[in-house]
Scaffold this motif. Structure first.
Motif, PDB file in Angstrom:
ATOM      1  N   VAL A 109      61.227 122.336  68.319  1.00 13.29           N
ATOM      2  CA  VAL A 109      61.605 123.169  69.460  1.00 13.29           C
ATOM      3  C   VAL A 109      60.760 124.435  69.390  1.00 13.29           C
ATOM      4  CG1 VAL A 109      63.478 124.356  70.659  1.00 13.29           C
ATOM      5  CG2 VAL A 109      63.943 122.219  69.408  1.00 13.29           C
ATOM      6  N   PHE A 110      59.796 124.517  70.304  1.00 15.80           N
ATOM      7  CA  PHE A 110      58.897 125.659  70.352  1.00 15.80           C
ATOM      8  C   PHE A 110      59.607 126.847  71.009  1.00 15.80           C
ATOM      9  CE2 PHE A 110      56.178 121.957  69.988  1.00 15.80           C
ATOM     10  CZ  PHE A 110      55.259 122.371  69.025  1.00 15.80           C
ATOM     11  N   PRO A 111      59.120 128.062  70.766  1.00 21.32           N
ATOM     12  CA  PRO A 111      59.799 129.245  71.318  1.00 21.32           C
ATOM     13  C   PRO A 111      60.014 129.184  72.828  1.00 21.32           C
ATOM     14  CG  PRO A 111      58.128 129.923  69.751  1.00 21.32           C
ATOM     15  CD  PRO A 111      57.968 128.432  69.939  1.00 21.32           C
ATOM     16  N   TRP A 112      59.069 128.618  73.578  1.00 23.12           N
ATOM     17  CA  TRP A 112      59.172 128.562  75.030  1.00 23.12           C
ATOM     18  C   TRP A 112      60.188 127.538  75.502  1.00 23.12           C
ATOM     19  CZ3 TRP A 112      54.857 128.362  72.097  1.00 23.12           C
ATOM     20  CH2 TRP A 112      54.358 127.102  71.787  1.00 23.12           C
ATOM     21  N   GLU A 113      60.678 126.695  74.601  1.00 21.77           N
ATOM     22  CA  GLU A 113      61.709 125.715  74.955  1.00 21.77           C
ATOM     23  C   GLU A 113      63.110 126.191  74.579  1.00 21.77           C
ATOM     24  OE1 GLU A 113      59.331 121.579  74.256  1.00 21.77           O
ATOM     25  OE2 GLU A 113      59.884 122.732  72.476  1.00 21.77           O
ATOM     26  N   ALA A 114      63.203 127.296  73.878  1.00 18.60           N
ATOM     27  CA  ALA A 114      64.478 127.759  73.326  1.00 18.60           C
ATOM     28  C   ALA A 114      65.524 128.053  74.404  1.00 18.60           C
ATOM     29  CB  ALA A 114      64.257 128.993  72.458  1.00 18.60           C
ATOM     30  N   MET A 115      65.104 128.333  75.626  1.00 18.12           N
ATOM     31  CA  MET A 115      66.043 128.640  76.703  1.00 18.12           C
ATOM     32  C   MET A 115      66.625 127.386  77.355  1.00 18.12           C
ATOM     33  SD  MET A 115      66.147 131.858  76.505  1.00 18.12           S
ATOM     34  CE  MET A 115      67.173 132.215  77.909  1.00 18.12           C
TER      35      MET A 115
END
Length: 173
Positions: A149-155
């Motif tokens: 889970v990359f930072p841009w997918e965290a939402m």
């Protein structure tokens, strides 16, 4: 299939990965004329790499099948490669190799000069059908089944991430 293991790929690792890719290119003496962030996952690392290297960036979203953001842009990029420009395509992960393979095929169909095109990723699956020129970390999907889970997918809601993870079941099985 067993339960999906979600493993965060933290912001600091992304920054470290972008730096490692830039250093690898600089050590080799290869410098792109243009960065191409591959939507969605490659956009954030491409922006970071653009700032790190002082190179212009465009984005492509071939997977949406919206011509203006994919097929038409492939033709423009292929033409730029024919005029001698070096293009670096940036992705977050080379997992199955599907996206990278489709891009390479589309670029070749438009007459792109393959020696002027390279690919980089933060995570490279050694079992992928495609090879990349630069990567930060390598995984082996026969061993590592985690969904990163990359930072841009965290939402994104956990359910959405889970659905994306099982789109290609053999990645995680």
């Amino acid at each position: 299939m067993s339960e999906i293991v979600f493993t965060p790929f933290p912001h600091d690792a992304m920054v470290e990965g972008v730096e490692a890719i830039a250093v690898a290119m600089e050590a080799e003496g290869w410098r792109p004329s243009l960065l191409v962030g591959v939507g969605r996952g490659g956009l954030t690392p491409a922006v970071f790499l653009s700032h790190r290297m002082g190179i212009q960036l465009v984005s492509i979203d071939y997977s949406t099948r919206i011509a203006q953001f994919g097929e038409e842009l492939v033709a423009v990029l292929a033409e730029r490669s024919r005029t001698g420009e070096r293009l670096l395509f940036v992705e977050d992960i080379n997992d199955s190799g599907k996206t990278i393979g489709e891009l390479r095929t589309a670029l070749a169909a438009e007459g792109a000069i393959s020696s002027n095109i390279r690919f980089c990723v933060l995570l490279d699956n050694s079992r992928s059908a495609q090879r990349v020129d630069y990567h930060f970390r390598r995984i082996d999907r026969s061993i590592t089944k985690d969904w990163f889970v990359f930072p841009w997918e965290a939402m994104a809601p956990r359910e959405t991430i889970a659905l994306e993870a099982v789109e290609v079941p053999e990645r995680l099985a």
